[in-house]
Scaffold this active site. Structure first.
Site, PDB file in Angstrom:
ATOM      1  N   ASP A  72     -20.959  59.955 128.011  1.00 48.28           N
ATOM      2  CA  ASP A  72     -20.289  61.257 128.087  1.00 48.28           C
ATOM      3  C   ASP A  72     -20.784  62.206 127.006  1.00 48.28           C
ATOM      4  O   ASP A  72     -21.508  61.810 126.095  1.00 48.28           O
ATOM      5  CB  ASP A  72     -18.767  61.067 127.990  1.00 48.28           C
ATOM      6  CG  ASP A  72     -18.363  60.070 126.906  1.00 48.28           C
ATOM      7  OD1 ASP A  72     -19.184  59.781 126.032  1.00 48.28           O
ATOM      8  OD2 ASP A  72     -17.219  59.593 126.944  1.00 48.28           O
ATOM      9  N   ASP A 141      -5.348  55.452 124.964  1.00 47.25           N
ATOM     10  CA  ASP A 141      -4.583  55.521 126.220  1.00 47.25           C
ATOM     11  C   ASP A 141      -5.292  54.772 127.342  1.00 47.25           C
ATOM     12  O   ASP A 141      -5.026  54.998 128.522  1.00 47.25           O
ATOM     13  CB  ASP A 141      -4.336  56.984 126.619  1.00 47.25           C
ATOM     14  CG  ASP A 141      -5.635  57.754 126.798  1.00 47.25           C
ATOM     15  OD1 ASP A 141      -6.724  57.143 126.681  1.00 47.25           O
ATOM     16  OD2 ASP A 141      -5.583  58.972 127.060  1.00 47.25           O
ATOM     17  N   HIS A 143      -8.424  54.878 128.235  1.00 45.00           N
ATOM     18  CA  HIS A 143      -9.515  55.513 128.987  1.00 45.00           C
ATOM     19  C   HIS A 143     -10.871  54.895 128.670  1.00 45.00           C
ATOM     20  O   HIS A 143     -11.088  54.347 127.601  1.00 45.00           O
ATOM     21  CB  HIS A 143      -9.516  57.040 128.813  1.00 45.00           C
ATOM     22  CG  HIS A 143      -9.959  57.550 127.480  1.00 45.00           C
ATOM     23  ND1 HIS A 143      -9.141  58.313 126.675  1.00 45.00           N
ATOM     24  CD2 HIS A 143     -11.126  57.453 126.806  1.00 45.00           C
ATOM     25  CE1 HIS A 143      -9.808  58.653 125.579  1.00 45.00           C
ATOM     26  NE2 HIS A 143     -11.005  58.139 125.627  1.00 45.00           N
ATOM     27  N   GLU A 148      -9.930  60.010 131.788  1.00 45.10           N
ATOM     28  CA  GLU A 148      -8.578  60.090 131.262  1.00 45.10           C
ATOM     29  C   GLU A 148      -7.570  59.514 132.255  1.00 45.10           C
ATOM     30  O   GLU A 148      -7.884  59.361 133.441  1.00 45.10           O
ATOM     31  CB  GLU A 148      -8.254  61.565 130.992  1.00 45.10           C
ATOM     32  CG  GLU A 148      -9.179  62.222 129.973  1.00 45.10           C
ATOM     33  CD  GLU A 148      -8.864  61.807 128.537  1.00 45.10           C
ATOM     34  OE1 GLU A 148      -8.580  60.616 128.314  1.00 45.10           O
ATOM     35  OE2 GLU A 148      -8.904  62.666 127.656  1.00 45.10           O
TER      36      GLU A 148
HETATM   37  C1  GLP Z   1     -13.753  58.860 123.133  1.00 42.99           C
HETATM   38  C2  GLP Z   1     -14.943  58.396 123.954  1.00 42.99           C
HETATM   39  C3  GLP Z   1     -14.699  57.020 124.519  1.00 42.99           C
HETATM   40  C4  GLP Z   1     -14.273  56.082 123.427  1.00 42.99           C
HETATM   41  C5  GLP Z   1     -12.958  56.573 122.854  1.00 42.99           C
HETATM   42  C6  GLP Z   1     -12.404  55.677 121.778  1.00 42.99           C
HETATM   43  O1  GLP Z   1     -12.753  59.382 123.914  1.00 42.99           O
HETATM   44  N1  GLP Z   1     -15.259  59.302 125.016  1.00 42.99           N
HETATM   45  O2  GLP Z   1     -15.874  56.547 125.131  1.00 42.99           O
HETATM   46  O3  GLP Z   1     -14.111  54.768 123.914  1.00 42.99           O
HETATM   47  O4  GLP Z   1     -13.214  57.861 122.294  1.00 42.99           O
HETATM   48  O5  GLP Z   1     -13.024  55.950 120.568  1.00 42.99           O
HETATM   49  P1  GLP Z   1     -12.891  55.062 119.284  1.00 42.99           P
HETATM   50  O6  GLP Z   1     -13.783  53.918 119.477  1.00 42.99           O
HETATM   51  O7  GLP Z   1     -13.354  55.961 118.173  1.00 42.99           O
HETATM   52  O8  GLP Z   1     -11.461  54.693 119.153  1.00 42.99           O
END
Ligand code: GLP
Length: 263
Positions: A72, A141, A143, A148
């Site tokens: 993304d 959450d 995702h 989302e």
């Molecule tokens: C963002 C990314 C996700 C990732 C999430 C959790 O939303 N788009 O791909 O898994 O953050 O991030 P973190 O690993 O920093 O908790």
């Protein structure tokens, strides 16, 4: 689904990196038949990337014949912004290994036609022969990528509006100023991830415990989009003890015993 429970973040990162490195080495990729790797951003995969860089520096692995597709990217954040996912990937991984820049694919959130950009991304993945191994993290959450809660579980690459939860979670990278966090992103869909031959998620810490529970120990639901992995024939979730805080005792023991060979 395989669930690997490691004591802490360092151990889970090492396990995940060893797994990814072994898959690449076993595939013995060539320019004609490269290995296609899906890449996430976020704090969760940082240790995995660090370990892969160490293996590269030690001469144990090469990325010369690896093609990457990132999950993304924010919409309308300049590519050279320190918090863009382009910057993240080059700073934390690509600049430290021997990947060919032309083999790196990251969605362009500044493309003049965002829908065309997303469709083209899907075409490029198909032309590469599909993703061999999609790595990922899990949002608090539940995702996956930027899919989302409420995302279609068969979605493809597209524009997504971020939820308030995600904007709050990601504000830590933008001086804790909500107004600076992009409100939209381009993201591969759940269907795109599901098409990969293998999926490996890393999940660490107590703040991910609820997400992990819904991902592996709950029902499949578009409210917890990573739960769709339950339908994937080759999914692995690598987590630490802290992330297991909300699992049922039975689930926790089952996966530990299974991996230890006690079952
Ligand atoms: C963002 C990314 C996700 C990732 C999430 C959790 O939303 N788009 O791909 O898994 O953050 O991030 P973190 O690993 O920093 O908790």
């Amino acid at each position: 689904m395989r669930v690997i429970i490691e004591p802490d973040y360092e151990a889970l990162s090492k396990w995940a990196a060893n797994y990814v490195a072994n898959r690449i080495i076993e595939a013995n990729p060539t320019p004609e038949k490269p290995f296609v790797l899906g890449c996430p951003t976020g704090s969760s995969p940082l240790g995995l990337y660090r370990n892969l860089i160490d293996m590269y520096s030690a001469g144990k692995i090469s990325f010369q014949n690896v093609i990457t597709f990132n999950m993304d990217e924010y919409v309308k954040l300049p590519e050279n912004h320190p918090e863009s996912y382009h910057s993240f990937m080059w700073n934390n991984f690509f600049s430290h290994i021997d990947i060919k820049p032309e083999n790196v694919h990251i969605l362009n959130g500044n493309a003049p036609d965002l829908i065309a950009e997303c469709n083209h991304y899907e075409e490029m993945i198909a032309e590469a022969g599909g993703v061999d191994l999609f790595m990922g993290g899990i949002g608090p959450d539940g995702h996956l990528a930027f899919n989302e809660p409420g995302s279609s579980l068969s979605s493809r690459t597209r524009i997504k509006t971020l939820t308030t939860d995600t904007i709050h979670a990601n504000s830590r990278f933008f001086d804790n100023d909500l107004s600076l966090v992009p409100k939209q992103a381009l993201t591969v869909g759940i269907g795109t991830v599901m098409d990969a031959k293998e999926v490996l998620l890393v999940c660490s810490g107590h703040n991910k415990a609820r997400a992990l529970k819904h991902c592996i120990d709950g029902d499949i639901s578009h409210k917890w989009t990573s739960s769709m992995l339950q339908m994937h024939p080759h999914a692995i979730v690598v987590c630490d003890e802290a992330a297991c805080d909300e699992l049922t005792v039975g689930t926790y023991k089952y996966y530990l015993d299974k991996e230890r060979g006690n079952l």
